[in-house]
Design an enzyme around this catalytic site. Structure first.
Site, short mmCIF file in Angstrom:
data_model
loop_
_atom_site.label_atom_id
_atom_site.label_comp_id
_atom_site.label_asym_id
_atom_site.label_seq_id
_atom_site.Cartn_x
_atom_site.Cartn_y
_atom_site.Cartn_z
N HIS A 1 0.84 -1.21 0.00
CA HIS A 1 0.00 0.00 0.00
C HIS A 1 0.87 1.25 0.00
O HIS A 1 1.81 1.37 0.77
CB HIS A 1 -0.93 0.00 1.22
N TYR B 1 -9.28 5.69 7.33
CA TYR B 1 -9.39 6.03 8.76
C TYR B 1 -10.40 7.17 8.85
O TYR B 1 -10.14 8.26 8.34
CB TYR B 1 -8.05 6.50 9.32
N PRO C 1 -4.70 0.52 18.60
CA PRO C 1 -4.39 0.05 17.24
C PRO C 1 -4.46 1.11 16.14
O PRO C 1 -4.11 0.83 14.99
CB PRO C 1 -5.43 -1.05 17.00
N LYS D 1 0.68 -0.03 15.03
CA LYS D 1 2.07 -0.12 15.50
C LYS D 1 2.39 -1.33 16.37
O LYS D 1 3.57 -1.65 16.57
CB LYS D 1 2.42 1.15 16.31
N TYR E 1 3.78 6.55 10.13
CA TYR E 1 2.93 5.41 9.76
C TYR E 1 3.76 4.30 9.11
O TYR E 1 3.60 3.12 9.42
CB TYR E 1 1.79 5.86 8.84
#
Ligand code: RFL
Ligand code: PHB
Length: 385
Positions: A72, A196, A288, A292, A380
């Site tokens: 991704h 998100y 979550p 990580k 990220y």
């Protein structure tokens, strides 16, 4: 029995550490309280940082991940329906791998010929400041293993952290007043990338395991029960929290797994007590939202593995002496990012109108600033190990 390293817990941290030691000629055994199929039935993480991908490659566990995992290049953020893409490749030149923790665990289990003892009950740790040994029960008998070092990779509820005297450890903790209800379903993901989403009804996440299997989450209040969430109720709630086009495009189906996970930030300090070390969820928990937890477990054991190899093979204590401070530096940075993502995206029961405007402004700042997006992307995809 005498062995160099006893590892407690056969989750991703314990299995990866075991493999690292095995490949470098260090004699190790893994004690796991559950059965192997139970460990594989836990649906957890889905996003793997590139550093963790490279670690898995280096121990020979990457073949299926590269064949079946999905690379991704970014994520989508959604705030009350307004959308913003964060393009990792453009911003920081890195990507992540979408591949389930279950599959990582299966690959590690299939690969290693190392010693693993499942259904080891009543594991106890002894004399970790002097001549360490571990006892456990299996098939009605008590066994003892003497060792040079013990690695506590037994998760948040494990026995190792609890074996340390109270005065020797400091626990930093924040428990969030909500959880995530997760559903796994054999329907194509609604979006190529993860979404998100912040919404006044609560956070939502659209994730995936493959092109035909989706993993979705919605924020739920403290105390909610899975039994109260029919599949229909879940899909309705998820759709309400996404922008209308995404909600419209969503394919729904029956759930193949449904569970609620509480959200917590937690760090224990230090992570070394004589010849005992803590790694992974035994040492820290992140909510979550930043993806990580598994990744931190992998970076911990990369450093612990190198330190134990140095101690066992080269007889140098430099690595084990530095372990705690080295890993804690990265742990706190991942804690910060996970806390920040959680604070930005969730609905907090005691938020004031001012707090809500701050969340909105934070989102607008990210949407308008390449520098802000770079900071998000840098964290990220994973800080250097
Ligand atoms: P684990 O996986 O909990 O494994 C610990 C093992 O130790 C065993 N054990 C014992 N064995 C012997 N004796 C005892 N007394 C024992 N007590 C426990 C347990 O049975 C178990 O097999 O810890 P480890 O290896 O440190 O791995 C950590 C990860 O599992 C965890 O951080 C992640 O799953 C967190 N996480 C995510 N991490 C990511 O990096 N990316 C993600 O996208 C992501 N998504 C998630 C997540 C966790 C979630 N939940 C359910 C908390 C999504 C969710 C919903
Ligand atoms: C998941 O796919 O389970 C997942 C992905 C990203 C997260 C958390 C969980 O931040």
């Amino acid at each position: 029995m005498r062995i160099q390293v006893v590892i407690i817990g056969a989750g991703p941290a314990g299995l990866t550490l075991g493999r690292l030691l095995e490949l470098n000629g260090v004699d190790a055994v893994i004690l796991e309280q559950r059965r192997g199929d139970y460990v594989l039935s836990r649906i957890r993480a889905g996003v793997i940082e590139w550093g963790a991908v490279e670690l898995l490659d280096s121990i020979g566990a990457g073949r299926r991940m590269h064949a079946e995992g999905l690379v991704h290049h970014g994520i989508e953020m959604s705030f009350d329906g307004d959308r913003q893409r964060v393009d990792f490749t453009d911003l920081v030149g890195k990507q992540v791998m979408v591949y389930g923790q279950t599959e990582v665990t299966r690959d590690l289990m299939d690969l290693s010929e190392g010693k693993r003892i499942y259904e080891a009950e009543a594991v106890e740790i002894h004399d970790f400041d002097g001549s360490p040994y571990v006892t456990y029960r299996k098939d009605g008998q008590t066994h003892r293993i003497d060792c040079d070092f013990i690695a506590g990779c037994d998760g948040f509820h494990g026995v190792t952290r609890k074996s340390v005297p109270r005065g020797a450890i400091v626990n930093y903790e924040r428990v969030y007043p909500f959880g995530w209800l997760g559903v796994l379903s054999d329907v194509p993901p609604v979006s190529e990338e993860l979404i998100y989403a912040h919404h006044e009804r609560g956070f939502a996440l659209c994730s995936q395991r493959s092109l035909t299997r989706s993993r979705y989450y919605v924020q739920v209040q403290e105390g909610e029960k899975v039994e109260d969430w029919s599949d229909d109720r879940f899909w309705d709630e998820l759709r309400r929290r996404l922008n209308p086009e995404t909600a419209e495009a969503m394919k729904t189906g029956s759930s193949i797994e449904k569970s609620i996970a509480p959200l917590r930030s937690f760090v224990a300090e230090p992570l070394r007590f004589g010849k005992l070390f803590l790694a992974g969820d035994a040492a820290h928990i992140v909510p979550p939202t930043g993806a990580k937890g598994l990744n931190l477990a992998m970076s911990d054991v990369a450093i612990l593995g190198a330190a134990l190899i140095e101690a066992c093979v080269e007889k140098s204590t430099a690595g084990i002496n530095a372990y705690s401070s080295r890993v804690l530096d990265r742990i706190w940075k991942s804690e910060r990012f996970s806390w920040w993502m959680t604070s930005l995206l969730h609905t907090f029961p005691d938020n004031t109108e001012f707090d809500r405007r701050m969340q909105r402004t934070e989102f607008e700042y990210i949407a308008a600033s390449r520098v802000a997006q770079q900071s998000l992307a840098e964290n990220y995809v994973g800080l250097p190990i």
